[in-house]
Motif scaffolding. Structure first.
Motif, PDB file in Angstrom:
ATOM      1  N   ASP A 152       0.984  -1.685   0.309  1.00  0.00           N
ATOM      2  CA  ASP A 152       0.467   0.304  -0.106  1.00  0.00           C
ATOM      3  C   ASP A 152       0.767   1.632   0.140  1.00  0.00           C
ATOM      4  N   GLU A 153       2.477   1.634   0.820  1.00  0.00           N
ATOM      5  CA  GLU A 153       2.530   2.521   1.033  1.00  0.00           C
ATOM      6  C   GLU A 153       3.018   2.809  -0.395  1.00  0.00           C
ATOM      7  N   GLN A 154       4.143   2.021  -0.826  1.00  0.00           N
ATOM      8  CA  GLN A 154       4.865   2.176  -1.610  1.00  0.00           C
ATOM      9  C   GLN A 154       4.449   2.205  -3.259  1.00  0.00           C
ATOM     10  N   GLY A 155       3.392   1.353  -3.997  1.00  0.00           N
ATOM     11  CA  GLY A 155       2.631   1.510  -4.620  1.00  0.00           C
ATOM     12  C   GLY A 155       3.030   0.396  -5.712  1.00  0.00           C
ATOM     13  N   LEU A 156       2.774  -0.593  -4.595  1.00  0.00           N
ATOM     14  CA  LEU A 156       3.165  -2.035  -5.604  1.00  0.00           C
ATOM     15  C   LEU A 156       1.513  -3.121  -5.240  1.00  0.00           C
ATOM     16  N   PRO A 157       1.095  -2.499  -6.551  1.00  0.00           N
ATOM     17  CA  PRO A 157      -0.342  -3.815  -6.587  1.00  0.00           C
ATOM     18  C   PRO A 157      -0.157  -5.801  -5.979  1.00  0.00           C
TER      19      PRO A 157
END
Length: 518
Positions: A152-157
């Motif tokens: 969520d924090e690093q935009g890693l789906p």
């Protein structure tokens, strides 16, 4: 298919039986239980309840563990002797409008072989259910929660298994920095999770995780006649991986709980969910998961969803969950051992007594196609237990042929929607690109460092062997400087000599001769 207004007709009647028994649609979202030993008629009861819900316009989701529920898609045409027995039973219990008919059916399959592919993403599954699927320890579950937080924090789906595997690898490589914020991250624990992911990958879970993910609206459809769609999940192969089976069904229930709006107490459910082989949901399940199931069972009824557990023993269901199941159909329990007798007694004690017979003896003695039933009555109060002759099904007993299944899948309005998997940019691709970019930058930095080192080596070599590299003008200047230096040194030597006594005599001699000549 109902012989009672506002109810799904179950059966009843006969000399030794009570009045007609029916499941009131108004209380169908209060959940239920279908229990009994193998071969006592649980599958037929599940089948007739499904027929009743579909006829009332209520969509149904159920798992086909033995592969025989596909017969719901075809009108019953039993052999002559069985056909006569069905009509005799219908007449005995007062089922006057009994007739054969089919239900609208959509087939689903996690493996995409016997139905439309059923998929979800790792992110939608969540860390709790995924930990259940992987059978993780508390420490390993903690690391999995860290992975979801970083996603969520690093935009890693997190869409499929390779996304999660890539993110766990990155966490292991950067554990020193991450441990300062999230707590200790053990390489051994990361490795253990990776091994568990490999196990479920070998079981075919790669087909379950991915896109396009299931749209819940596709489970809640009705056909042109207003009949509820019967969604059959092929589970005969899935049962070989019981953890994946249980997690798949719990995920569906959790998604319904999260997505559906509150509706209070509707006149009929919006959806009914059947958990066959329900003991698999709770075997060795951690308390957190059991608490989650209890919470969902307690609250999801206000969203118009009814949940029905199908199992051999009521004791297979945790007490807190069992307490939520108001509508019950209990087929025969055989008491061959002391444990069986205890289970029989415990099952009998959960019913509201009928003064006409012993509930315990009735549960022990009912035959195939019979049951002890207790349905919720006015104001949701449990009804008095009754011995009930279960009505015959309107759909086919046993499975349809593979050709018939394929034809129904091809004719479905969902054909083509989920058939082709989509692999869009997600954690795996993002981390891979980061690694490639870092490798390129590292290679460029190494090249720059090597060029600088070569230049420094050349410069140092030029300083040691400068004579071979200077120009002629520089040589002349250097030579001139060298001559000047030699003449200066000679002059200094002469001056020093003249300062001494010998020098003074030489001077006097020279000057004397000079003056004599004058």
């Amino acid at each position: 298919m109902d012989a009672m207004d506002g109810k799904i007709f179950l059966g009843g009647g006969g000399d030794d039986y009570g009045t007609k028994q029916g499941l009131a649609l108004k209380y169908a979202n209060r959940h239920g239980l279908i229990a009994g030993a193998t071969g006592t008629g649980k599958t037929v009861t599940l089948q007739i309840l499904t027929e009743g819900f579909s006829a009332a316009g209520v969509p149904v989701v159920l798992s086909d563990v033995k592969g025989d529920l596909s017969g719901l898609a075809k009108a019953g045409r039993p052999a002559p002797k069985l056909d006569q027995a069905f009509h005799d039973r219908a007449a005995q219990i007062g089922f006057d409008d009994y007739a054969y008919s089919a239900c609208p059916v959509t087939f689903w399959d996690v493996y995409g072989e016997q139905g439309h592919p059923l998929r979800t993403t790792v992110a939608e599954m969540g860390p709790l259910l995924l930990s259940r699927l992987l059978d993780l320890s508390e420490a390993q579950e903690g690391i999995l929660n860290i992975a979801f937080r970083l996603s969520d924090e690093q935009g890693l789906p997190l869409l499929d298994l390779k996304d999660l595997q890539a993110l766990l690898t990155w966490i292991g490589e950067n554990r020193s920095k991450l441990s300062l914020r999230y707590g200790n991250i053990s390489v051994a624990s990361v490795g253990a999770i990776q091994r568990r992911l490999l196990v479920i990958e070998n079981q075919g879970a790669t087909r379950f995780f991915g896109e396009p993910a299931l749209d819940l609206a596709d489970l809640m459809r009705t056909d042109a006649q207003g009949r509820g769609m019967v969604n059959i999940l092929a589970a005969d192969k899935l049962m070989a991986a019981p953890g994946l089976y249980a997690t798949c069904l719990l995920w569906l229930l959790s998604e319904l709980f999260e997505e559906l709006p509150e509706v209070g107490d509707p006149e009929k459910p919006k959806l009914v969910f059947f958990f066959d082989e329900a003991h698999l949901l709770f075997d060795d399940a951690p308390k957190a998961l059991v608490d989650k199931v209890e919470q969902v069972a307690r609250l999801i009824r206000s969203k118009g969803v009814g949940v029905y557990f199908v199992t051999q023993q009521p004791a297979d269901i945790p007490e807190d969950v069992l307490a939520q199941l108001g509508n019950r159909v209990q087929h025969a329990l055989r008491a061959f051992t002391a444990r069986d007798r205890r289970n029989l007694k415990a099952a009998a004690e959960t019913y509201r007594d009928n003064p006409r017979f012993s509930t315990e003896e009735a549960i022990r003695d009912v035959g195939t196609g019979e049951a002890v039933t207790s349905m919720l009555g006015p104001k949701g109060a449990p009804g008095v237990v009754e011995r009930t002759l279960i009505r015959p099904p309107a759909t086919q007993l046993g499975p349809i042929t593979e050709t018939e299944r394929r034809a129904l899948i091809a004719a479905s309005d969902l054909a083509g929607k989920y058939d082709t998997a989509v692999d869009r940019r997600s954690a795996y691709e993002i981390l891979k690109q980061r690694a490639e970019t870092a490798a390129t930058e590292a290679a460029a930095a190494e090249d720059r460092a090597e060029t600088a080192a070569a230049a420094e080596r050349e410069f140092n070599a030029a300083r040691r062997y400068s004579g071979a590299r200077v120009s002629r003008s520089s040589a002349r200047m250097q030579s001139s400087r060298s001559g000047d230096t030699f003449g200066s040194a000679l002059s200094q030597a002469v001056i020093k000599e003249l300062k001494g006594s010998t020098g003074r005599r030489i001077v006097r001699g020279i000057l004397g001769s000079f003056f004599k000549g004058r």
